[in-house]
Design an enzyme around this catalytic site. Structure first.
Site, PDB file in Angstrom:
ATOM      1  N   HIS A  10      76.301  33.722  26.247  1.00  0.00           N
ATOM      2  CA  HIS A  10      76.325  35.096  25.394  1.00  0.00           C
ATOM      3  C   HIS A  10      76.257  36.313  26.151  1.00  0.00           C
ATOM      4  O   HIS A  10      76.342  36.348  27.252  1.00  0.00           O
ATOM      5  CB  HIS A  10      75.387  35.020  24.412  1.00  0.00           C
ATOM      6  CG  HIS A  10      75.609  33.628  23.655  1.00  0.00           C
ATOM      7  ND1 HIS A  10      76.768  33.425  22.638  1.00  0.00           N
ATOM      8  CD2 HIS A  10      74.884  32.530  23.768  1.00  0.00           C
ATOM      9  CE1 HIS A  10      76.569  32.145  22.118  1.00  0.00           C
ATOM     10  NE2 HIS A  10      75.489  31.491  22.775  1.00  0.00           N
ATOM     11  N   GLU A  24      69.238  34.940  21.821  1.00  0.00           N
ATOM     12  CA  GLU A  24      69.467  34.178  22.902  1.00  0.00           C
ATOM     13  C   GLU A  24      69.964  34.744  23.996  1.00  0.00           C
ATOM     14  O   GLU A  24      69.863  34.261  25.371  1.00  0.00           O
ATOM     15  CB  GLU A  24      70.807  33.369  22.243  1.00  0.00           C
ATOM     16  CG  GLU A  24      71.079  32.076  23.340  1.00  0.00           C
ATOM     17  CD  GLU A  24      72.017  31.152  22.618  1.00  0.00           C
ATOM     18  OE1 GLU A  24      72.564  30.183  23.357  1.00  0.00           O
ATOM     19  OE2 GLU A  24      72.408  31.403  21.481  1.00  0.00           O
ATOM     20  N   HIS A  78      71.879  27.765  27.462  1.00  0.00           N
ATOM     21  CA  HIS A  78      71.785  28.333  26.069  1.00  0.00           C
ATOM     22  C   HIS A  78      70.547  27.773  25.481  1.00  0.00           C
ATOM     23  O   HIS A  78      69.715  27.370  25.723  1.00  0.00           O
ATOM     24  CB  HIS A  78      72.879  27.627  25.261  1.00  0.00           C
ATOM     25  CG  HIS A  78      74.265  28.249  25.529  1.00  0.00           C
ATOM     26  ND1 HIS A  78      75.078  29.077  24.994  1.00  0.00           N
ATOM     27  CD2 HIS A  78      75.100  27.715  26.719  1.00  0.00           C
ATOM     28  CE1 HIS A  78      76.108  29.149  25.773  1.00  0.00           C
ATOM     29  NE2 HIS A  78      76.026  28.366  26.753  1.00  0.00           N
ATOM     30  N   GLU A 142      70.578  23.159  26.280  1.00  0.00           N
ATOM     31  CA  GLU A 142      70.080  23.891  24.759  1.00  0.00           C
ATOM     32  C   GLU A 142      68.795  23.567  25.119  1.00  0.00           C
ATOM     33  O   GLU A 142      68.152  22.721  24.767  1.00  0.00           O
ATOM     34  CB  GLU A 142      70.885  23.253  23.735  1.00  0.00           C
ATOM     35  CG  GLU A 142      72.293  23.565  23.487  1.00  0.00           C
ATOM     36  CD  GLU A 142      72.559  25.094  23.085  1.00  0.00           C
ATOM     37  OE1 GLU A 142      71.743  25.667  22.658  1.00  0.00           O
ATOM     38  OE2 GLU A 142      73.852  25.093  22.506  1.00  0.00           O
TER      39      GLU A 142
END
Length: 229
Positions: A10, A24, A78, A142
């Site tokens: 992101h 995030e 992430h 993640e």
């Protein structure tokens, strides 16, 4: 020479998941910078980033950066969301090399060891663009759930983010047979009082040796650190 591309998920107009006062895009950038700093202590490692500040990049641009560099490995970091808890990793669900599978096995294992008492959601496969479009073995991690209060409390700890980074780096060390530099890079002298004191809790690790190793990593970087049981 091992060329590694670190991708902070992101950025810019795309904040990624948000929750519990966290974004995030901020956490992923912090983690990849920590990974890069730790990798600087190894011989024969060339580190590149898809971004080092708060900017937006298309998924295809991230993969293109790695492809143009002819990277040996691509890591996209992430933070999860959706009400769950814990850590999971992904590789592409199409045709992948045996190396990609082997690297995931090693890196996933080392991250779960480093972050301690956290649910292991498993090694998974998915059709994510950065995994599909990269020409080299790639992994997407993640690291806990931003919308889970317990996970978010951990993610607000700089020490915990350091443990996440450390797990990625030890995984890379084992996967690629990396060796530490004989001498640490010279660093400007700073007063101990100017630096953050790290307290490494053994209970946060599944193995005390991992706690001891993190303390040594921090000390080598000039940070005061100590272990508590």
């Amino acid at each position: 020479m091992v060329r590694i591309v670190l991708d902070a998920g992101h950025g810019g107009k795309d904040s990624g998941a948000v929750g519990n006062g966290l974004r995030e895009k901020d956490l992923t950038l912090d983690i990849v910078k920590k990974i890069g700093n730790l990798l600087a202590e190894y011989e024969g490692v060339e580190v590149h980033y898809t971004r080092t500040d708060d900017r937006f990049l298309e998924l295809s641009e991230r993969a293109e950066i790695a492809n143009k560099l002819k990277a040996d490995y691509f890591i996209s970091v992430h933070i999860n969301a959706g009400g769950g808890t814990g850590f999971e990793s992904y590789i592409y669900n199409g045709n992948v090399s045996q190396a990609a599978i082997a690297y995931q096995n090693v890196i996933h294992s080392e991250i779960t060891k480093a972050i301690g008492n956290v649910k292991d959601r498993g090694k998974k496969r998915a059709n994510y663009a950065v995994l599909r479009l990269t020409n080299m073995p790639a992994i997407l991690t993640e690291n806990l759930f931003i919308d889970n209060a317990n996970d978010a409390a951990k993610l607000k700890s700089d020490q915990f983010l350091q443990q996440i980074a450390y797990g990625h780096v030890v995984g890379l060390e084992k996967a690629f047979g990396l060796k530490k530099k004989a001498k640490p890079q010279p660093q400007p002298q700073q007063k101990t009082s100017d630096k953050k004191l790290y307290r490494v809790q053994v209970g946060a690790f599944s193995d005390r040796k991992n706690a001891e190793r993190l303390v040594e990593e921090l000390k080598q970087k000039g940070y005061p650190a100590f272990i508590t049981d």
